[in-house]
Motif scaffolding. Sequence first.
Motif, PDB file in Angstrom:
ATOM      1  N   ARG A  46       0.835  -1.204   0.000  1.00 26.82           N
ATOM      2  CA  ARG A  46       0.000   0.000   0.000  1.00 26.82           C
ATOM      3  C   ARG A  46       0.870   1.255   0.000  1.00 26.82           C
ATOM      4  NH1 ARG A  46      -3.530  -3.441   0.509  1.00 26.82           N
ATOM      5  NH2 ARG A  46      -5.094  -4.026   1.972  1.00 26.82           N
ATOM      6  N   PRO A  47       0.348   2.344  -0.576  1.00 21.46           N
ATOM      7  CA  PRO A  47       1.105   3.603  -0.583  1.00 21.46           C
ATOM      8  C   PRO A  47       1.149   4.266   0.803  1.00 21.46           C
ATOM      9  CG  PRO A  47      -1.032   3.909  -1.628  1.00 21.46           C
ATOM     10  CD  PRO A  47      -0.909   2.442  -1.309  1.00 21.46           C
ATOM     11  N   VAL A  48       2.137   5.108   0.996  1.00 13.10           N
ATOM     12  CA  VAL A  48       2.359   5.776   2.284  1.00 13.10           C
ATOM     13  C   VAL A  48       1.111   6.518   2.755  1.00 13.10           C
ATOM     14  CG1 VAL A  48       3.675   7.596   3.445  1.00 13.10           C
ATOM     15  CG2 VAL A  48       4.862   5.927   2.012  1.00 13.10           C
ATOM     16  N   ALA A  49       0.453   7.236   1.872  1.00  9.87           N
ATOM     17  CA  ALA A  49      -0.723   8.022   2.283  1.00  9.87           C
ATOM     18  C   ALA A  49      -1.817   7.129   2.862  1.00  9.87           C
ATOM     19  CB  ALA A  49      -1.262   8.823   1.110  1.00  9.87           C
ATOM     20  N   GLU A  50      -2.041   5.981   2.256  1.00  9.63           N
ATOM     21  CA  GLU A  50      -3.067   5.067   2.770  1.00  9.63           C
ATOM     22  C   GLU A  50      -2.638   4.469   4.107  1.00  9.63           C
ATOM     23  OE1 GLU A  50      -5.131   0.791   1.742  1.00  9.63           O
ATOM     24  OE2 GLU A  50      -4.361   1.981   0.067  1.00  9.63           O
ATOM     25  N   VAL A  51      -1.385   4.053   4.191  1.00 16.05           N
ATOM     26  CA  VAL A  51      -0.873   3.472   5.434  1.00 16.05           C
ATOM     27  C   VAL A  51      -0.960   4.480   6.570  1.00 16.05           C
ATOM     28  CG1 VAL A  51       1.183   2.529   6.573  1.00 16.05           C
ATOM     29  CG2 VAL A  51       0.612   1.821   4.235  1.00 16.05           C
ATOM     30  N   THR A  52      -0.643   5.730   6.270  1.00 15.77           N
ATOM     31  CA  THR A  52      -0.706   6.803   7.266  1.00 15.77           C
ATOM     32  C   THR A  52      -2.031   6.781   8.009  1.00 15.77           C
ATOM     33  OG1 THR A  52       0.787   8.257   6.045  1.00 15.77           O
ATOM     34  CG2 THR A  52      -0.776   9.320   7.537  1.00 15.77           C
ATOM     35  N   HIS A  53      -3.118   6.745   7.265  1.00 19.73           N
ATOM     36  CA  HIS A  53      -4.445   6.812   7.879  1.00 19.73           C
ATOM     37  C   HIS A  53      -4.867   5.481   8.491  1.00 19.73           C
ATOM     38  CE1 HIS A  53      -4.867  10.892   6.684  1.00 19.73           C
ATOM     39  NE2 HIS A  53      -4.480  10.574   5.469  1.00 19.73           N
ATOM     40  N   ARG A  54      -4.467   4.378   7.890  1.00 16.79           N
ATOM     41  CA  ARG A  54      -4.853   3.061   8.429  1.00 16.79           C
ATOM     42  C   ARG A  54      -4.225   2.788   9.780  1.00 16.79           C
ATOM     43  NH1 ARG A  54      -5.399  -1.685   4.321  1.00 16.79           N
ATOM     44  NH2 ARG A  54      -6.086  -2.629   6.259  1.00 16.79           N
ATOM     45  N   VAL A  55      -3.040   3.349  10.038  1.00 14.70           N
ATOM     46  CA  VAL A  55      -2.397   3.106  11.332  1.00 14.70           C
ATOM     47  C   VAL A  55      -2.598   4.259  12.313  1.00 14.70           C
ATOM     48  CG1 VAL A  55      -0.732   1.456  10.405  1.00 14.70           C
ATOM     49  CG2 VAL A  55      -0.090   3.870  10.587  1.00 14.70           C
ATOM     50  N   GLY A  56      -3.432   5.236  11.946  1.00 14.73           N
ATOM     51  CA  GLY A  56      -3.858   6.233  12.916  1.00 14.73           C
ATOM     52  C   GLY A  56      -3.097   7.540  12.975  1.00 14.73           C
ATOM     53  N   TYR A  57      -2.306   7.849  11.955  1.00  9.89           N
ATOM     54  CA  TYR A  57      -1.633   9.153  11.940  1.00  9.89           C
ATOM     55  C   TYR A  57      -2.499  10.157  11.198  1.00  9.89           C
ATOM     56  CZ  TYR A  57       2.540   7.296  14.041  1.00  9.89           C
ATOM     57  OH  TYR A  57       3.413   6.745  14.933  1.00  9.89           O
ATOM     58  N   SER A  58      -2.467  11.397  11.650  1.00  9.05           N
ATOM     59  CA  SER A  58      -3.333  12.420  11.065  1.00  9.05           C
ATOM     60  C   SER A  58      -2.776  12.999   9.776  1.00  9.05           C
ATOM     61  CB  SER A  58      -3.576  13.543  12.076  1.00  9.05           C
ATOM     62  OG  SER A  58      -2.332  14.120  12.447  1.00  9.05           O
ATOM     63  N   SER A  59      -1.475  12.845   9.552  1.00  8.35           N
ATOM     64  CA  SER A  59      -0.879  13.373   8.328  1.00  8.35           C
ATOM     65  C   SER A  59       0.305  12.508   7.915  1.00  8.35           C
ATOM     66  CB  SER A  59      -0.406  14.813   8.538  1.00  8.35           C
ATOM     67  OG  SER A  59       0.731  14.833   9.390  1.00  8.35           O
ATOM     68  N   PRO A  60       0.583  12.463   6.607  1.00  3.97           N
ATOM     69  CA  PRO A  60       1.755  11.716   6.151  1.00  3.97           C
ATOM     70  C   PRO A  60       3.055  12.226   6.779  1.00  3.97           C
ATOM     71  CG  PRO A  60       0.313  12.123   4.298  1.00  3.97           C
ATOM     72  CD  PRO A  60      -0.233  12.914   5.477  1.00  3.97           C
ATOM     73  N   SER A  61       3.163  13.531   6.986  1.00  5.20           N
ATOM     74  CA  SER A  61       4.414  14.050   7.561  1.00  5.20           C
ATOM     75  C   SER A  61       4.613  13.554   8.993  1.00  5.20           C
ATOM     76  CB  SER A  61       4.468  15.577   7.500  1.00  5.20           C
ATOM     77  OG  SER A  61       3.443  16.156   8.259  1.00  5.20           O
ATOM     78  N   ALA A  62       3.543  13.462   9.780  1.00  6.73           N
ATOM     79  CA  ALA A  62       3.662  12.936  11.148  1.00  6.73           C
ATOM     80  C   ALA A  62       4.061  11.465  11.115  1.00  6.73           C
ATOM     81  CB  ALA A  62       2.347  13.117  11.901  1.00  6.73           C
ATOM     82  N   PHE A  63       3.464  10.710  10.206  1.00  5.60           N
ATOM     83  CA  PHE A  63       3.804   9.298  10.068  1.00  5.60           C
ATOM     84  C   PHE A  63       5.252   9.128   9.625  1.00  5.60           C
ATOM     85  CE2 PHE A  63       4.027   5.695   6.998  1.00  5.60           C
ATOM     86  CZ  PHE A  63       4.114   4.688   7.942  1.00  5.60           C
ATOM     87  N   ILE A  64       5.658   9.868   8.612  1.00  3.88           N
ATOM     88  CA  ILE A  64       7.029   9.757   8.101  1.00  3.88           C
ATOM     89  C   ILE A  64       8.044  10.105   9.180  1.00  3.88           C
ATOM     90  CG2 ILE A  64       8.678  10.779   6.474  1.00  3.88           C
ATOM     91  CD1 ILE A  64       6.218  10.977   4.501  1.00  3.88           C
ATOM     92  N   THR A  65       7.762  11.138   9.965  1.00  2.60           N
ATOM     93  CA  THR A  65       8.660  11.525  11.057  1.00  2.60           C
ATOM     94  C   THR A  65       8.788  10.408  12.081  1.00  2.60           C
ATOM     95  OG1 THR A  65       8.179  13.871  10.762  1.00  2.60           O
ATOM     96  CG2 THR A  65       9.016  13.194  12.922  1.00  2.60           C
TER      97      THR A  65
END
Length: 101
Positions: free
Chosen positions: A60-79
């Motif tokens: 899955r792409p980063v943007a989808e994973v971001t939301h599926r694991v509970g992060y509010s934004s891709p930048s927060a997830f990437i950090t």
Amino acid sequence: MARALSHDPGDEAGLTEWAERLHVSVKTLQRDFEREFGMPYSKVRTKLRLSTSRVLLETRPVAEVTHRVGYSSPSAFITAFTREYGCTPGRWAGRGHEENG
């Protein structure tokens, strides 16, 4: 509670909501997490989310994973991912997972 989080790492419930669901005090849950996992609830939740994200990033792409694991934004997830694993999610997924444990 930990099992429920592992099944749905995107669950936004905090300790207060979990305490209400389980009919115990927040302090009891805090102590239980420290005793069982050696770290506070927030760290356990973060580790579960990031661990799950590595599996999801295989397909899955980063943007989808971001939301599926509970992060509010891709930048927060990437950090968070980079802090935990030493590389970005895109780089991790692109270069092979076995190098990264």
